[in-house]
Design a protein around this motif. Structure first.
Motif, PDB file in Angstrom:
ATOM      1  N   GLY A 102       0.883  -1.259   0.029  1.00  0.00           N
ATOM      2  CA  GLY A 102      -0.118  -0.071   0.076  1.00  0.00           C
ATOM      3  C   GLY A 102       0.857   1.151   0.192  1.00  0.00           C
ATOM      4  N   HIS A 116       1.179   0.777   5.013  1.00  0.00           N
ATOM      5  CA  HIS A 116      -0.263   0.204   5.528  1.00  0.00           C
ATOM      6  C   HIS A 116      -0.835   0.058   4.285  1.00  0.00           C
ATOM      7  CE1 HIS A 116      -1.766   4.213   5.230  1.00  0.00           C
ATOM      8  NE2 HIS A 116      -1.035   4.640   5.728  1.00  0.00           N
ATOM      9  N   ARG A 117      -2.096  -0.526   4.273  1.00  0.00           N
ATOM     10  CA  ARG A 117      -2.907  -0.597   3.024  1.00  0.00           C
ATOM     11  C   ARG A 117      -3.538   0.722   2.883  1.00  0.00           C
ATOM     12  NH1 ARG A 117      -2.835  -5.753   1.515  1.00  0.00           N
ATOM     13  NH2 ARG A 117      -2.631  -7.234   2.796  1.00  0.00           N
ATOM     14  N   ILE A 118      -4.028   0.709   1.361  1.00  0.00           N
ATOM     15  CA  ILE A 118      -4.427   2.301   1.006  1.00  0.00           C
ATOM     16  C   ILE A 118      -6.006   1.745   1.156  1.00  0.00           C
ATOM     17  CG2 ILE A 118      -4.942   3.648  -0.881  1.00  0.00           C
ATOM     18  CD1 ILE A 118      -1.860   3.080  -1.663  1.00  0.00           C
ATOM     19  N   ASP A 119      -6.749   2.174   2.122  1.00  0.00           N
ATOM     20  CA  ASP A 119      -8.246   2.127   2.411  1.00  0.00           C
ATOM     21  C   ASP A 119      -8.603   3.165   1.482  1.00  0.00           C
ATOM     22  OD1 ASP A 119      -7.996   4.180   4.111  1.00  0.00           O
ATOM     23  OD2 ASP A 119      -8.332   3.119   5.656  1.00  0.00           O
ATOM     24  N   ALA A 120     -10.150   3.156   1.536  1.00  0.00           N
ATOM     25  CA  ALA A 120     -11.018   4.068   0.917  1.00  0.00           C
ATOM     26  C   ALA A 120     -10.502   5.760   1.229  1.00  0.00           C
ATOM     27  CB  ALA A 120     -12.468   4.007   1.125  1.00  0.00           C
ATOM     28  N   TRP A 122      -7.708   6.756   2.285  1.00  0.00           N
ATOM     29  CA  TRP A 122      -6.497   6.944   1.809  1.00  0.00           C
ATOM     30  C   TRP A 122      -6.341   7.098   0.298  1.00  0.00           C
ATOM     31  CZ3 TRP A 122      -2.603   9.195   4.054  1.00  0.00           C
ATOM     32  CH2 TRP A 122      -2.385   9.137   5.557  1.00  0.00           C
ATOM     33  N   ALA A 123      -6.999   6.238  -0.191  1.00  0.00           N
ATOM     34  CA  ALA A 123      -7.266   6.462  -1.924  1.00  0.00           C
ATOM     35  C   ALA A 123      -7.877   7.710  -2.427  1.00  0.00           C
ATOM     36  CB  ALA A 123      -8.101   5.186  -2.140  1.00  0.00           C
TER      37      ALA A 123
END
Length: 136
Positions: A102, A116-120, A122-123
């Motif tokens: 991410g 960390h992952r790119i959640d909504a 962060w996107a």
């Protein structure tokens, strides 16, 4: 190792480095711009390093500098190793590096470099994608 894998591996060497405004030293202290500059240096590049900016940088100036010194690519083409320009408080004032997981970035609220992952959330903050000079 591909160039993207090399960039991500170099960026991951900064994980855990404490967040420090205008910091530029791995393991000691770094901010989001310092992380990108540090990775560029680790790649053997000679990046422009601007200091004297506020803790919340001028978003127009940050975007201008990023566009002047990195190559902008379409968001749809952004893959691991790309530099992302992100909005914080509705203004483009943060940088990170895209990884296979991410986002890797020096994040003040976390007080260190994190990945960390790119959640909504962060996107929707991503406003631009770039590559280092001479990179695809």
């Amino acid at each position: 190792m591909t160039e993207a894998e090399t960039i991500v591996a170099l960026a991951r060497r900064w994980l855990g480095t404490p967040w420090h405004h205008q910091g530029r030293v791995r393991g000691v202290g770094v901010d989001c711009a310092g992380l990108v500059i540090g990775v560029a240096r680790d790649l053997g590049l000679d990046p422009v390093d601007v200091t004297g900016y506020a803790r919340r940088p001028d978003s127009d100036e940050l975007a201008r500098l990023v566009r002047a010194h990195l190559a902008e690519i379409p968001l749809a083409r952004a893959g691991p190793g790309a530099v992302l320009l992100l909005r914080i408080d509705d203004r483009a004032q943060h940088l990170g590096i895209l990884t296979d997981v991410g986002l890797l970035h020096a994040y003040a609220p976390a007080r260190r470099v994190v990945e960390h992952r790119i959640d909504a959330l962060w996107a929707e903050r991503i406003v631009g994608a770039f590559v280092f000079p001479g990179r695809q």
